[in-house]
Design an enzyme around this catalytic site. Structure first.
Site, mmCIF file in Angstrom:
data_model
loop_
_atom_site.group_PDB
_atom_site.id
_atom_site.type_symbol
_atom_site.label_atom_id
_atom_site.label_comp_id
_atom_site.label_asym_id
_atom_site.label_seq_id
_atom_site.Cartn_x
_atom_site.Cartn_y
_atom_site.Cartn_z
ATOM 1 N N THR A 196 35.275 -3.567 -8.354
ATOM 2 C CA THR A 196 36.100 -2.978 -7.290
ATOM 3 C C THR A 196 37.515 -2.691 -7.792
ATOM 4 O O THR A 196 37.989 -3.341 -8.727
ATOM 5 C CB THR A 196 36.190 -3.951 -6.085
ATOM 6 N N GLY A 230 34.762 -6.680 1.516
ATOM 7 C CA GLY A 230 35.628 -6.882 2.671
ATOM 8 C C GLY A 230 36.979 -7.380 2.212
ATOM 9 O O GLY A 230 37.380 -7.155 1.066
HETATM 10 C C1 SD4 Z 1 39.019 -7.218 -2.373
HETATM 11 N N1 SD4 Z 1 36.792 -7.626 -1.557
HETATM 12 O O1 SD4 Z 1 39.654 -6.921 -3.357
HETATM 13 C C2 SD4 Z 1 37.613 -6.680 -2.264
HETATM 14 C C3 SD4 Z 1 37.676 -5.343 -1.671
HETATM 15 C C4 SD4 Z 1 36.481 -4.943 -0.899
HETATM 16 O O2 SD4 Z 1 35.523 -3.922 0.818
HETATM 17 O O3 SD4 Z 1 35.398 -5.281 -1.098
HETATM 18 N N2 SD4 Z 1 36.590 -4.255 0.114
HETATM 19 O O4 SD4 Z 1 39.467 -7.871 -1.441
#
Ligand code: SD4
Length: 329
Positions: A196, A230
């Protein structure tokens, strides 16, 4: 909440909103790949092809995630992902292998095209589990991984800053998304990975849940695996993927394990359900799978040799989680 009500709620959620995934499972001995969001499906298909072509379980995870990282239209994974508050894309990724509990991760890495490969190299070529920031980038470059000059990202700073601003209480709706991809192979071994660009507009240096083993991802070869997407801060504080796997260890169906995890977090956390931004995917050793989100609209991708499709995860509404979004105890 009394446990009978909790049980009813959990089973009604499972029966009501996501019956497809509760009934469906991979045929015995067949591989199963589960990933977050519809964009995970292309990654799943690649992972399955990798297994079919005699790639290893870890190859399947890595190659699958690389497909998502390579998609230039993806604004939340890969080098085209969401920038931080300084207009720079800092990526997080991890990989974990169930059979030997090996893991590797990179965090806040800049300018590397495939952070998942960097994470795998950390696991396989160093005595460490996690490298961060400049050290992670330098390691990836020494390993010969594809990179771009970080400065060229900064050139896009203005464009990026128009896309997103750091407004803590007014986050744009679609400013995030992680690919978490879980694979169960024919031998019953399990592995998974995450990648991510993290929460858009985060402070420079902020690391989310995705590269943290037990938070954004957890794999236990005896039980199953889980991954998160998330708001990482709400995942990390609970080791939430570990929690999902632990519920499966107690015998819960993967979907139910995801639901229970969200309920447990919501019971402690004062935020409203909508503000928790929690979504989990899970699969177990028996070839079952499931997902749940603290709000509606969480979709995930499931692939076996017999089908490859997008499912809806169970959606927990504010009502399901409890008054004030918490205190369901
Ligand atoms: C974060 N969990 O950096 C990741 C971003 C993500 O859906 O998954 N958003 O917090």
């Amino acid at each position: 909440m009394p446990s009978t009500r909790r049980q009813f709620l959990t089973s009604s959620l499972i029966m009501g909103t996501s019956i497809q995934s509760v009934r469906a499972k991979a045929a015995p001995g067949e591989p199963l790949i589960v990933s977050t969001w519809p964009f995970g499906k292309a990654g799943n298909d690649k992972a399955l092809d990798t297994l079919k072509n005699k790639g290893s379980l870890l190859d399947a995870v890595e190659q699958g995630i690389r497909v998502v990282e390579s998609d230039e239209k993806n604004r939340s994974v890969g080098i085209t992902g969401l920038p931080n508050a300084a207009g720079v894309v800092q990526q997080d990724a991890c990989i974990m292998n169930g059979s030997d509990h090996n893991a590797g991760s990179v965090a806040a890495i800049e300018g590397i095209l495939h952070p998942i490969t960097a994470a795998r190299r950390v696991m396989e070529n160093t005595p460490h589990v996690m490298l961060v920031g400049d050290g992670a980038r330098e390691f990836a470059i020494r390993e010969g991984l594809e990179s771009i000059k970080v400065d060229s990202q900064k050139l896009h700073k203005e464009w990026h800053q128009k896309q997103i601003q750091l407004i803590p209480n007014k986050r744009p709706k679609d400013n995030h998304d992680t690919v978490a991809l879980l694979v169960l192979d024919r031998k019953g071994h399990i592995a998974g990975g995450c990648s991510t660009s993290g929460w858009g507009g985060k402070l420079p240096g902020r690391v989310g849940d995705s590269p943290i083993i037990g938070s954004g991802l957890y794999v236990d070869n005896e039980v199953g695996a889980a991954g998160a997407t998330g708001l990482g801060e709400n995942v990390m504080r609970y080791c939430a993927s570990f929690m999902v796997v632990d519920y499966m260890r107690q015998g819960l169906h993967p979907e139910e394990a995801c639901v229970r995890t969200i309920q447990r977090i919501a019971a402690i956390d004062p935020k409203s359900a909508a503000d928790l931004h929690l979504n989990f995917v899970a699969l177990d050793k028996k070839g079952r799978f499931g997902a749940a989100g603290s709000g509606s609209g969480f979709q995930y991708s499931v692939t076996t040799p017999n089908f490859s499709k997008v499912f809806e995860g169970s959606a927990l509404s504010k009502k399901d989680i409890g008054p004030e979004g918490g205190n369901t105890k």
